[in-house]
Design a protein around this motif. Structure first.
Motif, PDB file in Angstrom:
ATOM      1  N   VAL A  45       0.916   6.177 -17.543  1.00 37.98           N
ATOM      2  CA  VAL A  45       0.575   6.663 -16.212  1.00 37.98           C
ATOM      3  C   VAL A  45       1.887   6.742 -15.438  1.00 37.98           C
ATOM      4  O   VAL A  45       2.646   5.771 -15.389  1.00 37.98           O
ATOM      5  CB  VAL A  45      -0.402   5.718 -15.481  1.00 37.98           C
ATOM      6  N   TYR A  46       2.159   7.895 -14.852  1.00 37.87           N
ATOM      7  CA  TYR A  46       3.379   8.111 -14.081  1.00 37.87           C
ATOM      8  C   TYR A  46       3.013   8.060 -12.603  1.00 37.87           C
ATOM      9  O   TYR A  46       2.105   8.774 -12.153  1.00 37.87           O
ATOM     10  CB  TYR A  46       3.999   9.461 -14.435  1.00 37.87           C
ATOM     11  N   ILE A  47       3.700   7.208 -11.872  1.00 38.93           N
ATOM     12  CA  ILE A  47       3.437   7.043 -10.445  1.00 38.93           C
ATOM     13  C   ILE A  47       4.524   7.783  -9.681  1.00 38.93           C
ATOM     14  O   ILE A  47       5.709   7.433  -9.753  1.00 38.93           O
ATOM     15  CB  ILE A  47       3.432   5.552 -10.040  1.00 38.93           C
ATOM     16  N   LEU A  48       4.122   8.826  -8.956  1.00 38.83           N
ATOM     17  CA  LEU A  48       5.045   9.693  -8.234  1.00 38.83           C
ATOM     18  C   LEU A  48       4.845   9.526  -6.732  1.00 38.83           C
ATOM     19  O   LEU A  48       3.730   9.692  -6.234  1.00 38.83           O
ATOM     20  CB  LEU A  48       4.808  11.153  -8.623  1.00 38.83           C
ATOM     21  N   SER A  49       5.908   9.205  -6.025  1.00 35.24           N
ATOM     22  CA  SER A  49       5.879   9.108  -4.568  1.00 35.24           C
ATOM     23  C   SER A  49       6.524  10.366  -4.009  1.00 35.24           C
ATOM     24  O   SER A  49       7.660  10.692  -4.355  1.00 35.24           O
ATOM     25  CB  SER A  49       6.669   7.890  -4.081  1.00 35.24           C
ATOM     26  N   ILE A  68       7.288  -1.403  -3.445  1.00 36.72           N
ATOM     27  CA  ILE A  68       6.339  -1.018  -4.491  1.00 36.72           C
ATOM     28  C   ILE A  68       5.625  -2.269  -4.997  1.00 36.72           C
ATOM     29  O   ILE A  68       6.282  -3.281  -5.264  1.00 36.72           O
ATOM     30  CB  ILE A  68       7.071  -0.337  -5.664  1.00 36.72           C
ATOM     31  N   ARG A  69       4.291  -2.177  -5.098  1.00 38.68           N
ATOM     32  CA  ARG A  69       3.496  -3.269  -5.683  1.00 38.68           C
ATOM     33  C   ARG A  69       2.472  -2.684  -6.636  1.00 38.68           C
ATOM     34  O   ARG A  69       1.812  -1.706  -6.317  1.00 38.68           O
ATOM     35  CB  ARG A  69       2.742  -4.043  -4.604  1.00 38.68           C
ATOM     36  N   VAL A  70       2.351  -3.329  -7.781  1.00 41.42           N
ATOM     37  CA  VAL A  70       1.295  -2.997  -8.740  1.00 41.42           C
ATOM     38  C   VAL A  70       0.430  -4.243  -8.858  1.00 41.42           C
ATOM     39  O   VAL A  70       0.935  -5.337  -9.121  1.00 41.42           O
ATOM     40  CB  VAL A  70       1.872  -2.594 -10.113  1.00 41.42           C
ATOM     41  N   VAL A  71      -0.874  -4.070  -8.638  1.00 41.33           N
ATOM     42  CA  VAL A  71      -1.809  -5.192  -8.614  1.00 41.33           C
ATOM     43  C   VAL A  71      -2.865  -4.982  -9.685  1.00 41.33           C
ATOM     44  O   VAL A  71      -3.485  -3.916  -9.763  1.00 41.33           O
ATOM     45  CB  VAL A  71      -2.465  -5.334  -7.223  1.00 41.33           C
ATOM     46  N   ASP A  72      -3.068  -6.019 -10.512  1.00 42.88           N
ATOM     47  CA  ASP A  72      -4.048  -5.899 -11.591  1.00 42.88           C
ATOM     48  C   ASP A  72      -5.473  -6.111 -11.064  1.00 42.88           C
ATOM     49  O   ASP A  72      -5.662  -6.454  -9.899  1.00 42.88           O
ATOM     50  CB  ASP A  72      -3.688  -6.833 -12.761  1.00 42.88           C
ATOM     51  N   TRP A 118      -6.663  -0.961 -11.489  1.00 41.61           N
ATOM     52  CA  TRP A 118      -5.286  -1.315 -11.150  1.00 41.61           C
ATOM     53  C   TRP A 118      -4.912  -0.538  -9.891  1.00 41.61           C
ATOM     54  O   TRP A 118      -5.237   0.645  -9.759  1.00 41.61           O
ATOM     55  CB  TRP A 118      -4.338  -0.952 -12.285  1.00 41.61           C
ATOM     56  N   SER A 119      -4.232  -1.196  -8.965  1.00 36.41           N
ATOM     57  CA  SER A 119      -3.812  -0.566  -7.712  1.00 36.41           C
ATOM     58  C   SER A 119      -2.304  -0.455  -7.663  1.00 36.41           C
ATOM     59  O   SER A 119      -1.591  -1.355  -8.112  1.00 36.41           O
ATOM     60  CB  SER A 119      -4.268  -1.398  -6.507  1.00 36.41           C
ATOM     61  N   VAL A 120      -1.849   0.643  -7.110  1.00 42.27           N
ATOM     62  CA  VAL A 120      -0.425   0.845  -6.872  1.00 42.27           C
ATOM     63  C   VAL A 120      -0.257   1.086  -5.384  1.00 42.27           C
ATOM     64  O   VAL A 120      -0.909   1.960  -4.807  1.00 42.27           O
ATOM     65  CB  VAL A 120       0.125   2.035  -7.672  1.00 42.27           C
ATOM     66  N   GLU A 121       0.601   0.295  -4.766  1.00 43.43           N
ATOM     67  CA  GLU A 121       0.866   0.401  -3.336  1.00 43.43           C
ATOM     68  C   GLU A 121       2.337   0.720  -3.134  1.00 43.43           C
ATOM     69  O   GLU A 121       3.196   0.034  -3.688  1.00 43.43           O
ATOM     70  CB  GLU A 121       0.528  -0.914  -2.640  1.00 43.43           C
ATOM     71  N   ASP A 130      12.531   5.054  11.616  1.00 42.91           N
ATOM     72  CA  ASP A 130      11.812   3.779  11.581  1.00 42.91           C
ATOM     73  C   ASP A 130      10.297   3.987  11.548  1.00 42.91           C
ATOM     74  O   ASP A 130       9.552   3.422  12.344  1.00 42.91           O
ATOM     75  CB  ASP A 130      12.223   2.887  12.758  1.00 42.91           C
ATOM     76  N   THR A 131       9.871   4.811  10.603  1.00 41.04           N
ATOM     77  CA  THR A 131       8.454   5.123  10.440  1.00 41.04           C
ATOM     78  C   THR A 131       8.020   4.767   9.033  1.00 41.04           C
ATOM     79  O   THR A 131       8.620   5.221   8.061  1.00 41.04           O
ATOM     80  CB  THR A 131       8.191   6.616  10.731  1.00 41.04           C
ATOM     81  N   GLU A 132       6.960   3.962   8.930  1.00 44.91           N
ATOM     82  CA  GLU A 132       6.433   3.521   7.640  1.00 44.91           C
ATOM     83  C   GLU A 132       5.114   4.202   7.329  1.00 44.91           C
ATOM     84  O   GLU A 132       4.296   4.422   8.211  1.00 44.91           O
ATOM     85  CB  GLU A 132       6.190   2.015   7.651  1.00 44.91           C
ATOM     86  N   LEU A 133       4.929   4.489   6.041  1.00 47.15           N
ATOM     87  CA  LEU A 133       3.672   5.054   5.548  1.00 47.15           C
ATOM     88  C   LEU A 133       3.174   4.199   4.394  1.00 47.15           C
ATOM     89  O   LEU A 133       3.739   4.241   3.302  1.00 47.15           O
ATOM     90  CB  LEU A 133       3.873   6.496   5.060  1.00 47.15           C
ATOM     91  N   PRO A 134       2.122   3.415   4.601  1.00 47.79           N
ATOM     92  CA  PRO A 134       1.546   2.661   3.486  1.00 47.79           C
ATOM     93  C   PRO A 134       0.648   3.573   2.649  1.00 47.79           C
ATOM     94  O   PRO A 134      -0.307   4.143   3.160  1.00 47.79           O
ATOM     95  CB  PRO A 134       0.751   1.559   4.183  1.00 47.79           C
ATOM     96  N   LEU A 135       0.990   3.725   1.385  1.00 45.57           N
ATOM     97  CA  LEU A 135       0.250   4.610   0.483  1.00 45.57           C
ATOM     98  C   LEU A 135      -0.344   3.786  -0.650  1.00 45.57           C
ATOM     99  O   LEU A 135       0.236   2.783  -1.064  1.00 45.57           O
ATOM    100  CB  LEU A 135       1.191   5.668  -0.099  1.00 45.57           C
ATOM    101  N   ARG A 136      -1.490   4.252  -1.153  1.00 44.63           N
ATOM    102  CA  ARG A 136      -2.157   3.502  -2.217  1.00 44.63           C
ATOM    103  C   ARG A 136      -2.902   4.462  -3.135  1.00 44.63           C
ATOM    104  O   ARG A 136      -3.505   5.442  -2.685  1.00 44.63           O
ATOM    105  CB  ARG A 136      -3.119   2.508  -1.607  1.00 44.63           C
ATOM    106  N   THR A 137      -2.852   4.152  -4.420  1.00 44.61           N
ATOM    107  CA  THR A 137      -3.654   4.880  -5.399  1.00 44.61           C
ATOM    108  C   THR A 137      -4.137   3.862  -6.427  1.00 44.61           C
ATOM    109  O   THR A 137      -3.667   2.723  -6.439  1.00 44.61           O
ATOM    110  CB  THR A 137      -2.857   6.036  -6.069  1.00 44.61           C
ATOM    111  N   ARG A 138      -5.052   4.282  -7.265  1.00 44.62           N
ATOM    112  CA  ARG A 138      -5.564   3.371  -8.281  1.00 44.62           C
ATOM    113  C   ARG A 138      -6.075   4.161  -9.479  1.00 44.62           C
ATOM    114  O   ARG A 138      -6.293   5.357  -9.413  1.00 44.62           O
ATOM    115  CB  ARG A 138      -6.649   2.465  -7.715  1.00 44.62           C
TER     116      ARG A 138
END
Length: 142
Positions: A45-49, A68-72, A118-121, A130-138
């Protein structure tokens, strides 16, 4: 996909082994990636931002960082990276074009990894504004 203060970003989990070839096209060509949904053990699985419209500093350079966080499926953090450089320098085209982060992750479930979601954040930071974007996929590992 999210946007804030003019900065946009999204996260794609794909099983396309040819993702790089699909991405390396003229800006007017929109690549289509097959999203990872249910993924068997051993398949990559390729994770592309991706991001658009980063702010430029006084020298005309963009600076995008990411965490980057990967959560099982059990809630255990399998990978955590902080303050990674996702893009730094002049853009090759218009700021409003979509650009890919230099941080591309590759995941492959090994025997012993828990089956399930599995989650990828990825938290993208446009450091110049100074702008943040929290993104998530699974995706499901089976």
């Amino acid at each position: 996909m999210k946007s804030k203060n003019g900065f946009g970003g999204f996260l794609v989990a794909t099983t396309d082994a040819d993702w790089e070839q699909k991405w390396s096209t003229p800006p007017e060509t929109v690549p289509i990636f097959e999203e990872a949904d249910v993924v068997p053990y051993g398949r990559k699985v390729y994770i592309l931002s991706l991001f658009a419209n980063p702010s430029m500093d006084d020298s005309g350079k963009a600076k995008v960082q990411c965490d980057i966080r990967v959560v099982d499926p059990n809630g255990k953090v399998a990978l955590a990276l902080k303050d990674q450089t996702c893009y730094s320098g002049r853009l090759s085209g218009k700021a409003t074009n979509v650009y890919m982060s230099t941080q591309v992750m590759v995941f492959s479930g090994d025997p012993g990894d828990p089956a399930g979601t599995w989650s990828v954040e990825v938290n993208l930071l446009d450091a110049n504004r100074d702008t943040e974007l929290p993104l998530r996929t699974r995706f499901q590992l089976r």
